[in-house]
Write an enzyme that holds these catalytic residues in place. Sequence first.
Site, PDB file in Angstrom:
ATOM      1  NE  ARG A 267     -67.034  63.713  50.520  1.00 42.01           N
ATOM      2  CZ  ARG A 267     -65.793  64.194  50.461  1.00 42.01           C
ATOM      3  NH1 ARG A 267     -64.919  63.907  51.400  1.00 42.01           N
ATOM      4  NH2 ARG A 267     -65.413  64.974  49.465  1.00 42.01           N
ATOM      5  CG  HIS A 271     -65.472  61.834  46.312  1.00 35.97           C
ATOM      6  ND1 HIS A 271     -66.732  62.374  46.298  1.00 35.97           N
ATOM      7  CD2 HIS A 271     -65.290  61.221  45.127  1.00 35.97           C
ATOM      8  CE1 HIS A 271     -67.294  62.092  45.123  1.00 35.97           C
ATOM      9  NE2 HIS A 271     -66.441  61.397  44.410  1.00 35.97           N
ATOM     10  CE1 TYR A 281     -61.926  67.246  50.416  1.00 33.69           C
ATOM     11  CE2 TYR A 281     -60.283  65.898  49.306  1.00 33.69           C
ATOM     12  CZ  TYR A 281     -61.507  66.015  49.934  1.00 33.69           C
ATOM     13  OH  TYR A 281     -62.299  64.918  50.094  1.00 33.69           O
TER      14      TYR A 281
HETATM   15  C1  LIG Z   1     -71.885  64.089  34.944  1.00 35.33           C
HETATM   16  C2  LIG Z   1     -70.733  63.736  35.832  1.00 35.33           C
HETATM   17  N1  LIG Z   1     -69.631  64.517  35.844  1.00 35.33           N
HETATM   18  C3  LIG Z   1     -68.591  64.198  36.644  1.00 35.33           C
HETATM   19  C4  LIG Z   1     -68.613  63.057  37.408  1.00 35.33           C
HETATM   20  C5  LIG Z   1     -67.420  62.694  38.273  1.00 35.33           C
HETATM   21  N2  LIG Z   1     -67.723  62.916  39.693  1.00 35.33           N
HETATM   22  C6  LIG Z   1     -68.056  61.903  40.510  1.00 35.33           C
HETATM   23  S1  LIG Z   1     -68.409  62.420  42.057  1.00 35.33           S
HETATM   24  C7  LIG Z   1     -68.110  64.037  41.678  1.00 35.33           C
HETATM   25  C8  LIG Z   1     -68.281  65.121  42.700  1.00 35.33           C
HETATM   26  C9  LIG Z   1     -69.692  65.286  43.151  1.00 35.33           C
HETATM   27  O1  LIG Z   1     -69.811  66.102  44.266  1.00 35.33           O
HETATM   28  P1  LIG Z   1     -71.190  66.471  44.924  1.00 35.33           P
HETATM   29  O2  LIG Z   1     -72.239  66.657  43.894  1.00 35.33           O
HETATM   30  O3  LIG Z   1     -70.967  67.592  45.851  1.00 35.33           O
HETATM   31  O4  LIG Z   1     -71.627  65.153  45.716  1.00 35.33           O
HETATM   32  P2  LIG Z   1     -70.885  64.344  46.855  1.00 35.33           P
HETATM   33  O5  LIG Z   1     -70.002  63.334  46.169  1.00 35.33           O
HETATM   34  O6  LIG Z   1     -70.151  65.309  47.695  1.00 35.33           O
HETATM   35  O7  LIG Z   1     -71.979  63.638  47.601  1.00 35.33           O
HETATM   36  C10 LIG Z   1     -67.729  64.148  40.329  1.00 35.33           C
HETATM   37  C11 LIG Z   1     -67.380  65.411  39.672  1.00 35.33           C
HETATM   38  C12 LIG Z   1     -69.788  62.265  37.355  1.00 35.33           C
HETATM   39  N3  LIG Z   1     -69.922  61.152  38.090  1.00 35.33           N
HETATM   40  N4  LIG Z   1     -70.838  62.620  36.575  1.00 35.33           N
END
Ligand SMILES: Cc1ncc(C[n+]2csc(CCOP(=O)(O)OP(=O)(O)O)c2C)c(N)n1
Length: 368
Positions: A267, A271, A281
């Site tokens: 991306r 985020h 980071y």
């Molecule tokens: C069960 C849960 N734990 C934590 C979060 C907080 N959170 C939101 S986005 C994120 C990171 C996710 O990263 P990734 O799976 O790599 O997807 P990306 O956002 O990079 O598409 C986290 C930890 C959440 N939404 N749901």
Amino acid sequence: MAKHAAVDFEQLLSGQATDFPEIQILNETGEVVNPDLMPDLEDDQLVALMRQMVWSRVLDQRATALNRQGRLGFYAPTAGEEASQLASAFAMKKTDWLLGGYRDVPQLIQHGLPLAKAFLWSRGHVVGNEYPADLHALPPQIIIGAQYVQTAGVALGLKKNGSDEVAWTYTGDGGTSQGDFYEGVNFAGAFKAPAILVVQNNGFAISVPRAKQTAAETLAQKAVAMGIPGIQVDGMDALAVYEVMKEARAFTAAGNGPVLIETLTYRYGPHTLSGDDPTRYRSKETDELWQKRDPLIRMRQFLTSKGLWDKEQEDALIDQTKAEIKAAINEADQAPKQTVSRFLKDTYEVAPQNVKAQLAAYEAKEAK
Ligand SMILES: Cc1ncc(C[n+]2csc(CCOP(=O)(O)OP(=O)(O)O)c2C)c(N)n1
């Protein structure tokens, strides 16, 4: 005599990732490097796929601007992930069921969610979650991993109904560490449910690099633990993503059970737009490396060399998309202001006493 070791740990580890080569058809400069894998797409379909990716890039730019102006709320940028998102969805049928995550809004719109509703979802308006009856999809899932277990259930339901539809879902690299991820994939595998489980590996889960999620060399190989096929694909290559997805759909629709697909993507943006700053980071070098792999660059070159694409066409599409976005955000502005009574009415079909009492109180208040 030295005792012979029962286990060769080095050998066990080194063998693990060998069955998961990254599948690529178009290289960074748009050359076809694997002609044998070329998808069976007509010229107009190739153009339609490119149009969706350009549309998505424009949507990302405009959504970012609209968020900065306070005209949108929650927004998870998608630039860089167009091939992973749109080319995967392009291989699915209108009747298939989409259960995406919070970043998977472009696929949802292409699957049939009106743009104004996508904007209302971003703003936190209930009308954004009222779906047209023929839209086979759930609203974007915020609880990471939940969409995986739900997809397993939807897919099993489709199978039990004798449907020829399949369910598909997305999570990120971070999502593969969730219990729900493993449970969803495992359940779908055990019940041979028609599901395609996509992991969009964009290298980071918020600020956390992919290497901190797992010692596994690929995310695709996690399929092994659940006894299903896992595939790793160049997620910046629309043709490769499409072809793998299409083959996976045929495989799972034929009753062979689910498939796990890891797309290697990136991306370009933060985020979300709620304060994340990627410069804290990741390096400029990493950004630049992935900029060169831009899915639009290689698809544009591929189509241009075939005489199917030019700048004029792209500029016209950009203008058209901007106009479409403007109309949709204005339409979103027309949505009625939300009321507490509306939420209370949506909570139950037959309201319990306490909700009835609250409803009466709020209706009286709102009538003033
Ligand atoms: C069960 C849960 N734990 C934590 C979060 C907080 N959170 C939101 S986005 C994120 C990171 C996710 O990263 P990734 O799976 O790599 O997807 P990306 O956002 O990079 O598409 C986290 C930890 C959440 N939404 N749901």
